[in-house]
Write an enzyme that holds these catalytic residues in place. Structure first.
Site, short mmCIF file in Angstrom:
data_model
loop_
_atom_site.label_atom_id
_atom_site.label_comp_id
_atom_site.label_asym_id
_atom_site.label_seq_id
_atom_site.Cartn_x
_atom_site.Cartn_y
_atom_site.Cartn_z
CE LYS A 248 -3.74 -2.09 2.74
NZ LYS A 248 -4.88 -2.24 1.85
CD GLU B 143 -5.02 5.84 3.98
OE1 GLU B 143 -4.06 5.79 3.20
OE2 GLU B 143 -6.11 5.35 3.69
CG HIS C 163 -12.66 -2.37 6.88
ND1 HIS C 163 -13.10 -1.08 6.73
CD2 HIS C 163 -12.08 -2.44 8.09
CE1 HIS C 163 -12.76 -0.40 7.83
NE2 HIS C 163 -12.17 -1.20 8.66
NE ARG D 251 -8.11 -9.44 -5.99
CZ ARG D 251 -9.14 -8.77 -5.48
NH1 ARG D 251 -10.25 -8.67 -6.18
NH2 ARG D 251 -9.08 -8.19 -4.32
P1 ADP Z 1 -7.88 -3.71 2.51
O1 ADP Z 1 -6.77 -3.88 1.50
O2 ADP Z 1 -7.53 -4.35 3.81
O3 ADP Z 1 -9.22 -4.06 1.99
P2 ADP Z 1 -8.30 -0.87 2.01
O4 ADP Z 1 -7.19 0.08 2.04
O5 ADP Z 1 -8.84 -1.28 0.68
O6 ADP Z 1 -7.88 -2.16 2.86
O7 ADP Z 1 -9.50 -0.32 2.90
C1 ADP Z 1 -10.63 -1.12 3.18
C2 ADP Z 1 -11.78 -0.26 3.63
O8 ADP Z 1 -11.43 0.51 4.77
C3 ADP Z 1 -12.26 0.76 2.61
O9 ADP Z 1 -13.18 0.21 1.71
C4 ADP Z 1 -12.89 1.82 3.51
O10 ADP Z 1 -14.18 1.41 3.90
C5 ADP Z 1 -12.02 1.80 4.74
N1 ADP Z 1 -10.95 2.83 4.66
C6 ADP Z 1 -9.74 2.69 4.08
N2 ADP Z 1 -9.02 3.83 4.16
C7 ADP Z 1 -9.79 4.72 4.82
C8 ADP Z 1 -9.61 6.09 5.25
N3 ADP Z 1 -8.50 6.78 5.01
N4 ADP Z 1 -10.64 6.68 5.91
C9 ADP Z 1 -11.77 6.00 6.17
N5 ADP Z 1 -11.99 4.73 5.82
C10 ADP Z 1 -11.02 4.09 5.15
#
Ligand code: ADP
Length: 651
Positions: free
Chosen positions: A116, A200, A234, A296
């Site tokens: 990430k 973040e 999530h 993917r």
């Molecule tokens: P993973 O790879 O574990 O799925 P992501 O980075 O895709 O993690 O984030 C998964 C979920 O977490 C997102 O769909 C969102 O709902 C929440 N999320 C991620 N980053 C943020 C953020 N900066 N602020 C609020 N919610 C977030």
């Protein structure tokens, strides 16, 4: 085009790929583990190769065995599906080294997006908006705490190697930062072998909107957005395309950013750029930020297919075979609206505990697009993802797609395993969702109303009692009593349903069913495999299915299950009252924190069970002294196995 491909996956996505390959005249080879011999994806493929035992590490993650299977069957390319080896760059290298084609992006594109922090830094350089935060190499706790202060609370700590919501911690206050950092890092280390994190800004009440991209290594286009804001921890639950409230201006900005991201890594194949969106004041062209790229095909790809008319699997095969992108950006259009709901074997009333079981009865409505890898009678095993099906509907607009989804969920019948269908139905009926007011916190805010167990109405219980007695009498084998009991001529009989005893009186089509003082009068006729029921207040259609010592009654879009008495059961079960902690499902005991002789509080963690790819902590049902342990770390246990026995505290 390829003559033959191998699909390195199982379940619904393997079946999905087979369907398109067959339509294109491409033969298919699948692989299977011992737990999957005879499963749907195996019988659907032209050929199937056994690759090992049930656990994924001994089967679907065995890159060598999969490549070997492709070579021996003469497959020219490997489709990885999603999950398993789909985003593993070493696998891509190995596939190519074996002279085969990987149906997906290059190893270097996967590597670029794999972590990430590196992905965010790369995207920032390419001019794609990213969530404000720190994604550099420094990992000293004090330094990171300083960065969090600078970003401003609340912040989100993310394991850089994380996925599926793991290794993520929301921190609201500076004093909670050190502990949250330690636990995110340790989860990152234990789950992904990498303890590094990024920090973040936490976007409050955000929306998750992602853009489907497609590249051929030189050029890239997008196929519009999907809204995946309805999430539980999530994990996506219901997805849709397009996104509610999307404007042409924001769509163009997000599409352009996604294409920029794909081009920055010379992307080939299907990919998804996930954005987090601040939807608090409507969608704005400067209100979305790159979160990550999934290199993917995505689980929720069908909603994009429904609104664009594109078969994304076909595009994957074409581009992997060396063809250019099948369409130009300007030729793509959105037509209508599509929704997808994920049907899982899990128990929403028990914190969404994954479930196992034989799908004794499984029926889907013809009106919806169903993506599934199971058939009636198939087993949901503890080894893999417990998804049963994706239910996809389309309409001319959102309201029509949504009412079709509601109808499809109501008409879906599953017996033999608990499922989340009632949760999905309530979510589909949620008022805010119906208005398109979605954000990632919606499910958590209304969790109680969405997951509260539904009590079976008296009529359902009465129908279960009739079914157990083989009533109404005429008709198919499903209704004949298994022990040869003849009802004819009896006007009155007793039957046990769950914990209660029903007294049933019969006169032709009219029945009176009493549970103690509560009496239900009803007339019931058979109509094919359904029942037409008149309970005095209304006439409606229901269905009762006898299966494996249970009756399941389907009525009003809900399933009500009842246990029938087990003739082999012995009375005086010492387990009642919480003296024993039983394994809720088959699984692997990871650790045991209870020690014989130790006294424990109510709710104290006793042991950790790993099942369905998740860890479940089993807790003491009451205070007591640990009298005996039924299993130790590393033991594989069956559902119902006694794990811990408790004695009262005062002996
Ligand atoms: P993973 O790879 O574990 O799925 P992501 O980075 O895709 O993690 O984030 C998964 C979920 O977490 C997102 O769909 C969102 O709902 C929440 N999320 C991620 N980053 C943020 C953020 N900066 N602020 C609020 N919610 C977030």
């Amino acid at each position: 085009m390829f003559r033959k491909i191998l699909i390195a996956n199982r379940g619904e996505i393997a079946c999905r790929v087979i369907r398109t390959a067959r339509r294109m005249g491409v033969s298919t080879v699948t692989v299977y583990s011992d737990a999957d011999a005879g499963s749907h994806h195996v019988v659907s493929a032209d050929e199937a190769v056994r690759i090992g035992a049930a656990p994924v590490s001994q089967s679907y993650l065995k890159a060598d065995a999969i490549i070997e299977a492709a070579k021996t069957t003469g497959a020219e390319a490997i489709h990885p599906g999603f999950g398993f080896l789909s985003e593993n760059p070493e696998f891509v290298d190995a596939v190519e080294a074996a002279g085969l084609v990987f149906i997906g992006p290059s190893a270097s594109a996967i590597r670029a997006m794999g972590l990430k922090d590196a992905a965010k830094a790369l995207m920032e350089k390419a001019g794609v908006p990213v969530v404000p935060g720190y994604q550099g190499p420094r990992q000293e706790p004090d330094f990171l705490a300083g960065e969090a202060d600078a970003i401003g609370y609340p912040v989100l700590i993310k394991a850089r190697a994380g996925g599926g919501g793991k290794g993520m911690r929301l921190v609201e206050r500076a004093e909670d930062f050190p502990a949250a950092l330690a636990s995110a890092a340790s989860e990152g280390r234990s789950s992904f072998g990498d303890g590094a994190v990024l920090i973040e800004k936490y976007v409050t009440a955000p929306r998750h909107i992602e853009v489907q991209v497609f590249g051929d290594g030189k050029d890239a286009i997008h196929l519009f957005e999907r809204d995946c804001s309805l999430q539980r921890r999530h994990q996506k639950v219901i997805e849709e395309a397009p996104a509610p409230g999307m404007t042409e201006e924001v769509r163009a900005a997000m599409g352009a950013a996604a294409v920029k991201a794909a081009k920055a890594i010379g992307y080939a194949g299907a990919g998804t750029i996930e954005f987090i969106v601040d939807g608090s004041h409507g969608l704005r062209p400067d209100g979305f930020w790159f979160m990550e790229m999934n290199t993917r095909l995505q689980v929720e790809h069908p909603v994009t297919e429904e609104i664009t008319g594109v078969d994304l699997v076909e595009w994957q095969l074409r581009v992997a075979a060396g063809e250019p992108l099948p369409m130009k950006q300007e030729d793509l259009r959105i037509e209508g609206w599509a929704l997808e709901a994920r049907l899982y074997a899990e128990d929403p009333a028990k914190g969404f505990l994954p479930a196992t079981g034989r799908l004794d009865h499984l029926e889907f409505p013809k009106s919806a697009r169903i993506e599934t890898g199971v058939r009636p009678g198939d087993e949901i095993t503890p080894f893999y993802d417990p998804m049963i099906a994706k239910i996809v509907t389309k309409g001319r607009d959102r309201a029509e797609a949504l009412s079709r989804l509601r109808a499809a969920l109501e008409a879906t019948e599953v017996a033999g395993s608990v499922t989340n269908i009632d949760f999905l139905a309530r979510l589909a009926a949620h008022e805010g969702f119906a208005r398109g007011q979605v954000d990632t916190g919606l499910i958590a805010r209304d969790a109680e109303a969405l997951t509260a167990p539904r009590e079976a109405p008296p009529v359902a219980r009465a129908l279960a009692a009739l079914a157990a007695l083989g009533l109404p009498a005429e008709g198919g084998a499903e209704w004949s009593r298994r022990d040869g009991f003849r009802l004819w001529g009896h006007a009155r009989s007793l039957v046990r349903i769950g914990e209660a005893v029903a007294e049933v009186e019969t006169a032709g089509h009219c029945f009176s069913v009493a549970f103690g003082a509560e009496r239900v009068g009803l007339s019931v006729w058979r109509e094919g495999d359904r029942l037409r029921v008149d309970d005095g207040a209304r006439i409606f259609t229901a269905r009762a299915v006898l299966h494996g010592g249970r009756v399941t009654v389907f009525m009003d879009g809900a399933a009500h299950g009842f246990a029938l008495p087990d003739p082999l059961a012995v009375g005086g079960d010492a387990g009642a009252g919480g003296d024993m902690v039983l394994s809720p499902m088959p699984g692997l005991v990871k650790s045991v924190s209870a020690a014989v002789g130790a006294s424990v509080e109510k709710g104290a963690p006793l042991c950790v069970l790993e099942a369905m790819k998740m860890e479940h902590t089993l807790k003491a049902p009451r205070a007591g002294v640990v009298a005996a342990l039924g299993a130790g770390p590393g033991d594989q246990v069956e559902e119902g196995a006694i794990l811990v026995t408790l004695e009262p505290l005062d002996g």
